[in-house]
Design a protein around this motif. Structure first.
Motif, mmCIF file in Angstrom:
data_model
loop_
_atom_site.group_PDB
_atom_site.id
_atom_site.type_symbol
_atom_site.label_atom_id
_atom_site.label_comp_id
_atom_site.label_asym_id
_atom_site.label_seq_id
_atom_site.Cartn_x
_atom_site.Cartn_y
_atom_site.Cartn_z
ATOM 1 N N GLU A 52 11.223 -4.941 22.299
ATOM 2 C CA GLU A 52 12.658 -5.221 22.194
ATOM 3 C C GLU A 52 13.404 -4.210 23.075
ATOM 4 O OE1 GLU A 52 12.004 -2.381 18.758
ATOM 5 O OE2 GLU A 52 10.858 -3.640 20.117
ATOM 6 N N TYR A 54 17.690 -3.209 24.627
ATOM 7 C CA TYR A 54 19.103 -3.561 24.569
ATOM 8 C C TYR A 54 19.816 -3.148 25.853
ATOM 9 C CZ TYR A 54 20.842 1.198 23.735
ATOM 10 O OH TYR A 54 21.182 2.513 23.875
ATOM 11 N N HIS A 108 20.771 -7.792 23.277
ATOM 12 C CA HIS A 108 19.468 -7.197 22.995
ATOM 13 C C HIS A 108 18.446 -8.288 22.779
ATOM 14 C CE1 HIS A 108 20.656 -7.894 18.814
ATOM 15 N NE2 HIS A 108 19.456 -7.532 18.400
ATOM 16 N N SER A 109 17.195 -7.856 22.826
ATOM 17 C CA SER A 109 16.110 -8.811 22.715
ATOM 18 C C SER A 109 15.332 -8.561 21.439
ATOM 19 C CB SER A 109 15.179 -8.655 23.917
ATOM 20 O OG SER A 109 13.971 -9.338 23.664
ATOM 21 N N HIS A 110 14.921 -9.639 20.801
ATOM 22 C CA HIS A 110 14.014 -9.517 19.661
ATOM 23 C C HIS A 110 12.578 -9.751 20.125
ATOM 24 C CE1 HIS A 110 17.069 -10.113 16.111
ATOM 25 N NE2 HIS A 110 17.255 -9.002 16.787
ATOM 26 N N PHE A 118 20.982 -12.593 14.352
ATOM 27 C CA PHE A 118 21.410 -11.207 14.259
ATOM 28 C C PHE A 118 20.986 -10.670 12.896
ATOM 29 C CE2 PHE A 118 24.607 -12.882 17.313
ATOM 30 C CZ PHE A 118 24.307 -12.025 18.359
ATOM 31 N N ASP A 122 22.100 -5.191 13.368
ATOM 32 C CA ASP A 122 22.910 -5.654 14.507
ATOM 33 C C ASP A 122 24.392 -5.655 14.154
ATOM 34 O OD1 ASP A 122 20.555 -6.107 15.872
ATOM 35 O OD2 ASP A 122 20.476 -8.239 15.357
ATOM 36 N N VAL A 195 21.896 -12.115 21.405
ATOM 37 C CA VAL A 195 20.511 -11.739 21.109
ATOM 38 C C VAL A 195 19.617 -12.807 21.734
ATOM 39 C CG1 VAL A 195 20.585 -12.793 18.780
ATOM 40 C CG2 VAL A 195 18.813 -11.111 19.321
#
Ligand SMILES: [Zn+2]
Length: 266
Positions: A52, A54, A108-110, A118, A122, A195
């Motif tokens: 992950e 951001y 951001h990335s999951h 989210f 978050d 996201v």
């Protein structure tokens, strides 16, 4: 000396004149969206696993509603710092940007996680980014009437100190008046929150803050929003990708001991 009590000044509904609006959709350059997913892809190439990360969504100062680029700050893996995106961190990144570029949200990335929304963590970051952006970038949304209980109208040079003890607000004018409408400017700000996931999914919201300059009346709200892609003529070239790859290697670090709360904190 003149006094007007509320019953004579009050209107049934406070008057409001709309002068501007905040974005209802997320305007994003093709280039910026491409860059976001390219970062996730490059993370996979560089670290040979999904991580992950951001970043911040960036706009030109004169067009704050359009995301033209993604800024990648140094992502650290300190649990505390990562979970709580601090305004100091955002300020540091803003300072590293050219003067005509502003932050208008965060992304951001999951990673490869199957958590496509989210999270509670978050939520805190949305607010931090919104507060940061709102302090620097606001627009006039409306003029709104303020209903003042017990407004006292006074005429310059025609009142004594004792008159100031009366009422909640004294309006001193240079001539005799019998009625006054006080309208305050309502300022508004927004920030985008996006996201994304490795397999191409994305979810996004716009967060809003409105504040009356005199009353201090502040409201925050949010809405789920669509991304509206804009072709700015800029494309992600192989050179861009090479530069981005170096940036990913430099700014994102492989966490060799991911804490068990990793999923929770995302
Ligand atoms: Zn998250």
């Amino acid at each position: 000396m003149r006094f007007k009590d509320l019953s004579q000044l009050k209107r049934p509904e406070p008057r409001e004149i709309i002068l501007g609006i905040l974005p209802q959709n997320i305007l994003m350059a093709d280039y910026a969206k491409g860059r976001a997913f390219k970062i996730s892809e490059l993370v996979g190439v560089v670290f040979e696993e999904s991580l992950e990360w951001y970043g911040f969504t960036l706009a030109h100062k004169d067009h704050p509603e359009l995301i033209v680029d993604i800024g990648l700050p140094k992502n650290d893996l300190n649990l505390q710092d990562y979970t709580n995106l601090s305004s100091r961190r955002i300020a540091e990144f803003q300072e590293s940007l050219p003067e005509d570029v502003i932050i208008n949200g965060w992304i951001h990335s999951h990673g490869a996680l199957n958590y496509k929304h989210f999270s509670n963590t978050d939520e805190k970051n949305h607010r931090t980014v919104l507060d940061f952006v709102a302090a620097r970038n606001r627009k006039v949304l409306a003029k709104r009437e303020i209903t003042i209980q017990d407004l006292v109208l006074l005429e310059k040079d025609c009142f004594v100190e004792k008159d100031l003890e009366k009422g909640s607000v004294s309006l001193i004018t240079d001539g005799p008046i019998t009625q006054a409408t006080i309208m305050e400017t309502v300022y508004g700000s927004f920030c985008y929150s996006i996201v994304i996931g490795d397999d191409g999914w994305h979810e996004q919201e716009i967060h809003y803050k409105e504040r009356g300059i005199l009353s201090g009346h502040t409201t925050v709200s949010r809405k789920a929003a669509e991304i509206v892609l804009v072709d700015t003529g800029k494309t992600l070239t192989q050179i861009d990708i090479n530069v981005l790859s170096d940036e990913v290697e430099e700014k994102i670090q492989l966490n060799l001991n991911p804490p068990p709360e990793m999923i929770e904190r995302m």
